[in-house]
Design a protein around this motif. Structure first.
Motif, PDB file in Angstrom:
ATOM      1  N   UNK A  97       0.705  -1.219   0.154  1.00 18.03           N
ATOM      2  CA  UNK A  97      -0.056  -0.086  -0.062  1.00 18.03           C
ATOM      3  C   UNK A  97       0.833   1.201  -0.036  1.00 18.03           C
ATOM      4  N   UNK A  98       0.518   2.398  -0.957  1.00 14.79           N
ATOM      5  CA  UNK A  98       1.149   3.691  -0.740  1.00 14.79           C
ATOM      6  C   UNK A  98       0.501   4.489   0.190  1.00 14.79           C
ATOM      7  N   UNK A  99       1.281   5.329   0.974  1.00 12.33           N
ATOM      8  CA  UNK A  99       0.535   6.428   1.715  1.00 12.33           C
ATOM      9  C   UNK A  99       1.380   7.726   1.561  1.00 12.33           C
ATOM     10  N   UNK A 100       0.471   8.774   1.720  1.00 10.32           N
ATOM     11  CA  UNK A 100       0.913  10.181   1.646  1.00 10.32           C
ATOM     12  C   UNK A 100       0.133  10.961   2.734  1.00 10.32           C
ATOM     13  N   UNK A 101       0.692  11.547   3.711  1.00 12.88           N
ATOM     14  CA  UNK A 101       0.189  12.261   4.836  1.00 12.88           C
ATOM     15  C   UNK A 101       0.791  13.546   4.997  1.00 12.88           C
TER      16      UNK A 101
END
Length: 116
Positions: A97-101
């Protein structure tokens, strides 16, 4: 000869115990500031993330992957320096899974990889 065996067994036990205590007593990760990145690997999960700053905030982005068929999920937990908190999960072996916060008002975040 039995005294030598006992001495060797005692030394081996001491080394193993000391190693276990060093791992078990590891301090929690410190908050990272921009720019930084990490690529942790634990039993059942791996990840990579980067912290970058722009303006008045920090952006944490990357990926995590579940690496074991055990019914558990790989989880990235992010505690930002401004008190904000986010998580991202990857469940089932091989799932990435990719994430950007983005977190406003800070230049640091504590990011951890775990199994849940």
């Amino acid at each position: 000869m039995s005294a030598v065996r006992n001495t060797i067994a005692s030394l081996v036990s001491t080394v193993v115990l000391a190693g276990g205590l060093a791992v078990g007593a590891a301090a929690p990760a410190n908050a990272a500031t921009c720019p930084s990145s990490a690529s942790p690997v634990i039993s059942g999960a791996k990840a990579h993330w980067t912290l970058s700053c722009s303006g008045d905030g920090v952006k944490v982005y990357g990926w995590l992957e579940d690496t074991r068929t055990d019914g558990k999920c790989a989880v990235v937990r992010i505690n930002a320096g401004n008190g904000d908190y986010r998580t991202k999960s990857a469940c089932s072996s091989g799932v990435r899974e990719q994430f950007t916060f983005t977190f406003a008002g800070t230049d640091s975040a504590q990011v951890r990889l775990a199994i849940a």
